[in-house]
Enzyme design. Sequence first.
Site, short mmCIF file in Angstrom:
data_model
loop_
_atom_site.label_atom_id
_atom_site.label_comp_id
_atom_site.label_asym_id
_atom_site.label_seq_id
_atom_site.Cartn_x
_atom_site.Cartn_y
_atom_site.Cartn_z
CE LYS A 9 29.11 -20.07 19.27
NZ LYS A 9 30.57 -20.24 19.05
CE1 TYR A 49 31.89 -15.31 20.90
CE2 TYR A 49 30.49 -14.58 19.10
CZ TYR A 49 30.91 -15.57 19.98
OH TYR A 49 30.34 -16.82 19.94
CG PHE A 57 39.03 -16.37 15.48
CD1 PHE A 57 37.92 -16.04 16.24
CD2 PHE A 57 40.17 -16.81 16.14
CE1 PHE A 57 37.94 -16.14 17.63
CE2 PHE A 57 40.20 -16.91 17.53
CZ PHE A 57 39.08 -16.57 18.27
NE ARG A 85 33.37 -22.80 29.40
CZ ARG A 85 33.59 -22.08 28.30
NH1 ARG A 85 32.66 -21.30 27.81
NH2 ARG A 85 34.75 -22.15 27.70
CB THR A 91 36.72 -24.10 21.70
OG1 THR A 91 36.59 -23.51 22.99
CG2 THR A 91 36.43 -23.05 20.64
NE ARG A 103 31.08 -25.53 21.39
CZ ARG A 103 31.65 -24.61 22.18
NH1 ARG A 103 32.58 -24.97 23.06
NH2 ARG A 103 31.29 -23.35 22.10
CG ASN A 113 31.96 -23.63 18.47
OD1 ASN A 113 31.08 -22.79 18.24
ND2 ASN A 113 32.98 -23.39 19.26
CG HIS A 116 28.39 -18.26 23.87
ND1 HIS A 116 29.73 -18.01 24.07
CD2 HIS A 116 27.75 -17.56 24.84
CE1 HIS A 116 29.87 -17.18 25.10
NE2 HIS A 116 28.68 -16.90 25.58
CD GLU A 127 28.85 -14.11 27.71
OE1 GLU A 127 28.12 -15.11 27.86
OE2 GLU A 127 30.05 -14.19 27.39
P1 ATP Z 1 32.03 -19.62 23.09
O1 ATP Z 1 32.62 -18.33 23.64
O2 ATP Z 1 31.32 -19.43 21.78
O3 ATP Z 1 31.27 -20.43 24.10
P2 ATP Z 1 34.45 -20.94 23.61
O4 ATP Z 1 34.46 -20.24 24.91
O5 ATP Z 1 34.51 -22.41 23.59
O6 ATP Z 1 33.23 -20.54 22.72
P3 ATP Z 1 36.34 -18.96 22.63
O7 ATP Z 1 37.79 -19.21 22.69
O8 ATP Z 1 35.72 -18.00 23.59
O9 ATP Z 1 35.61 -20.38 22.69
O10 ATP Z 1 36.01 -18.52 21.14
C1 ATP Z 1 34.75 -17.97 20.84
C2 ATP Z 1 34.25 -18.51 19.54
O11 ATP Z 1 35.08 -18.05 18.48
C3 ATP Z 1 34.29 -20.04 19.41
O12 ATP Z 1 33.17 -20.65 19.96
C4 ATP Z 1 34.36 -20.22 17.90
O13 ATP Z 1 33.05 -20.10 17.32
C5 ATP Z 1 35.20 -19.04 17.47
N1 ATP Z 1 36.63 -19.43 17.37
C6 ATP Z 1 37.48 -19.62 18.39
N2 ATP Z 1 38.69 -19.97 17.95
C7 ATP Z 1 38.60 -19.98 16.59
C8 ATP Z 1 39.49 -20.28 15.54
N3 ATP Z 1 40.76 -20.60 15.78
N4 ATP Z 1 39.02 -20.21 14.27
C9 ATP Z 1 37.75 -19.86 14.01
N5 ATP Z 1 36.85 -19.57 14.97
C10 ATP Z 1 37.26 -19.64 16.24
#
Ligand code: ATP
Length: 135
Positions: A9, A49, A57, A85, A91, A103, A113, A116, A127
Amino acid sequence: SERTLVLVKPDGVARGLVGEVISRIERKGLKLVALELRKVTRELAEQHYAEHAERPFFGDLLEFITSGPVVAAVVEGPRAVAAFRQLAGGTDPVEKATPGTLRGDFGLETQYNLVHGSDSAESAKREIDLWFAGL
Ligand code: ATP
């Protein structure tokens, strides 16, 4: 063998952690089959997304992911989705990711974080089609 979409990211790119991420992917034994530095349009970010469109968010997430270049990669290997992962960690970089993960080692805040990784083989297919049409 399986494929997953990995993004470094904008925070990871800005902090100079691209090499660290790629190095860990390679040391794990996973293979890079596509790799590109990309500017992310709002349209691509919204599609990527889409499942988070109703989350509070979402606006911040789009703003963040389009704030600078990302590195997009297609990574291949046995159980590639779960394997990346595992490298990424949870996350939330402090509450969920453990030390030794990307992370856990480099992150502080959930929004920033660093990486992705697709969350299932089905997401990976969607994707990869989105980021690397025709691969
Ligand atoms: P990614 O999809 O980026 O691999 P993930 O699967 O660990 O991450 P998701 O729950 O899919 O997490 O959320 C997608 C992304 O949205 C997170 O990686 C983070 O950047 C952002 N995000 C998730 N939860 C929050 C939150 N509570 N506040 C701010 N940003 C968030």
